[in-house]
Design a protein around this motif. Structure first.
Motif, mmCIF file in Angstrom:
data_model
loop_
_atom_site.group_PDB
_atom_site.id
_atom_site.type_symbol
_atom_site.label_atom_id
_atom_site.label_comp_id
_atom_site.label_asym_id
_atom_site.label_seq_id
_atom_site.Cartn_x
_atom_site.Cartn_y
_atom_site.Cartn_z
ATOM 1 N N ASP A 158 0.844 -1.191 0.000
ATOM 2 C CA ASP A 158 0.000 0.000 0.000
ATOM 3 C C ASP A 158 0.882 1.245 0.000
ATOM 4 N N LEU A 159 0.601 2.153 -0.901
ATOM 5 C CA LEU A 159 1.411 3.363 -1.029
ATOM 6 C C LEU A 159 0.959 4.397 -0.007
ATOM 7 N N THR A 160 1.918 5.025 0.645
ATOM 8 C CA THR A 160 1.621 6.035 1.648
ATOM 9 C C THR A 160 2.332 7.339 1.278
ATOM 10 N N PRO A 161 1.756 8.486 1.646
ATOM 11 C CA PRO A 161 2.398 9.765 1.352
ATOM 12 C C PRO A 161 3.808 9.820 1.930
ATOM 13 N N GLY A 162 4.730 10.344 1.148
ATOM 14 C CA GLY A 162 6.130 10.396 1.555
ATOM 15 C C GLY A 162 6.972 9.326 0.902
ATOM 16 N N MET A 163 6.324 8.270 0.386
ATOM 17 C CA MET A 163 7.060 7.265 -0.380
ATOM 18 C C MET A 163 7.506 7.851 -1.711
ATOM 19 N N ARG A 164 8.357 7.096 -2.372
ATOM 20 C CA ARG A 164 8.768 7.424 -3.727
ATOM 21 C C ARG A 164 8.774 6.141 -4.542
ATOM 22 N N LEU A 165 8.293 6.201 -5.772
ATOM 23 C CA LEU A 165 8.349 5.049 -6.663
ATOM 24 C C LEU A 165 9.572 5.157 -7.559
ATOM 25 N N ARG A 166 10.401 4.103 -7.547
ATOM 26 C CA ARG A 166 11.508 4.017 -8.497
ATOM 27 C C ARG A 166 11.055 3.119 -9.641
ATOM 28 N N ILE A 167 11.000 3.677 -10.836
ATOM 29 C CA ILE A 167 10.442 2.983 -11.987
ATOM 30 C C ILE A 167 11.565 2.692 -12.975
#
Length: 410
Positions: A158-167
């Motif tokens: 589950d994504l939460t504010p403050g995370m970052r996605l590395r794509i």
């Protein structure tokens, strides 16, 4: 009882064989397994009149958690009571039952926040969930499940504010018709910030989110880059899912179906999010929302890998680390030899991990702040019910953790 987090081989005293390691929260009593746990969470009451009960009772899939409110002199303090049967048990079936109760309790909290009576303030359900997850004893392999929905083998986070996605994308290299060298290869990467709006929605990239650009993504939607992420629009919840079976780098005879590539699922309720997750893994289909905005089902185009990262302060500097990173892996970044110094009292005294949390046990309504994690003077590995072993250095890092050590310069 301690005012810090403690690493322990057991939940209750020294009874039975060790099944941990467990992270024991501040003010948790390990010698009172017959007394329900009470967690106080301040400042989450909504605008509902004092005469409205706004309570959650145990029942159905939730056999462990209930919610009531403090007396009239402190109406904004939610009191969550956790029953003892599963909380203090080491049995795998009891730990699973506690997690199922926790997830059902989350649904009830969300319904309370979104309901017409406004029992919880905007974002109040999330605050209660985080306080509860930080206030119950968790075996190390349970920590990520309670905080990020990342249960072992579930392939979801589950994504939460403050995370970052590395794509990291994979582009197709065409050499010649039927060539053995045809296939997908690394094509570059990008990152995208996970943020939150004032409406408590999760969204992607605060800047791109302000752009009034229309993008047609289809159903299911296909994500080719950051512009498509922003075009998904906000939802109360977003979940990253990875397929259990994926195509190989040379499989190009047909376009990958939804359910065979990583995807983002977005919904305004946990119930719809769960239904979308089930459909993704079952047969790669999309679902219709039962309430709120349409469910988002968006797959990443090409052969793409997506890694969620969390900010952790390491030796005075903020760094993004993959979700699931542990203390041992953090130390290995500097030298694998530190693993063999961990048993020394000098190392334990000089190494500090602080965890941002609300310490809500035993009537302590201390505001959000850092709490130290205290490691024990041992390197013992403990066999796990599901196989494998864990030591105290396998503690997963969480968003906002702060790690310092004079041995490493800070």
């Amino acid at each position: 009882m301690s005012s810090t987090y403690q690493v322990s081989s057991r939940i209750v005293g020294n009874s039975g064989a060790p099944v941990g390691p467990y992270l024991i929260p501040p003010s948790f009593s390990q010698d009172r397994p017959d007394t329900p746990l009470v967690i106080d969470v301040p400042y989450v009451r909504g605008s509902a009149a004092a005469s409205v009960a706004c309570a959650i009772a145990r029942g159905g899939d939730n056999t462990d958690f209930s919610l009531a409110w403090a007396p009239a002199n402190a109406p904004s303090v939610a009191k969550v009571t956790v029953q003892t049967a599963h909380l203090y048990s080491d049995k795998p079936e009891d730990r699973a039952a506690l997690f199922a109760s926790f997830n059902a309790f989350r649904v009830a909290l969300e319904q309370m926040e979104l309901g017409s009576q406004q029992c919880l303030a905007p974002g109040g359900a999330d605050a209660v969930v985080r306080a509860v997850a930080a206030s119950i004893p968790l075996r190390f392999d349970e920590v990520l499940g309670y905080h990020y929905g990342l249960a072992r083998g579930a392939n979801v986070v589950d994504l939460t504010p403050g995370m970052r996605l590395r794509i990291d994308t994979g582009g197709y290299d065409f050499v010649a018709p039927s060539s053995a060298w045809n296939g997908f290869g690394a094509a570059g990467g990008s990152t995208c910030t996970v943020s939150r709006s004032s409406a408590q929605d999760v969204c992607f990239d605060p800047f791109l989110g302000t752009m009034a650009t229309s993008v047609t993504l289809g159903t299911p939607a296909w994500i080719g880059g950051l512009a498509d992420l922003a075009a998904l629009g906000p939802r109360r919840h977003f979940r990253l899912v990875h397929p259990r079976t994926a195509t190989g780098p040379r499989q190009t005879s047909a376009a990958p179906a939804f359910g065979r590539t990583p995807a983002l699922l977005g919904a305004d309720t946990l119930t719809d999010l769960a239904a979308a997750t089930t459909a993704y893994f079952r047969d790669g289909t999309c679902v219709t929302a039962t309430s709120g905005r349409p469910v988002v089902s968006a797959a990443f185009a090409g052969r793409t890998s997506i890694v969620p990262e969390i900010p952790v302060k390491v030796l005075g500097e903020w760094r993004y680390l993959p979700v699931g990173s542990t203390i041992q892996q953090l130390l290995d970044f500097y030298s694998p030899l530190f693993r063999w110094q961990m048993a020394s009292a000098d190392f334990l005294q000089k190494t500090r991990l602080n965890r941002m949390t609300i310490t809500g046990l035993q009537g302590n309504v201390t505001p959000f702040g850092p709490v130290a994690v205290v490691f024990s003077q041992t390197t013992q590995y403990i066999a796990q019910p599901g196989g494998g072993q864990l030591s105290q250095w396998d503690l997963p890092l969480l968003q906002g953790d702060t790690f310092t050590s004079p041995w490493l310069g800070v």
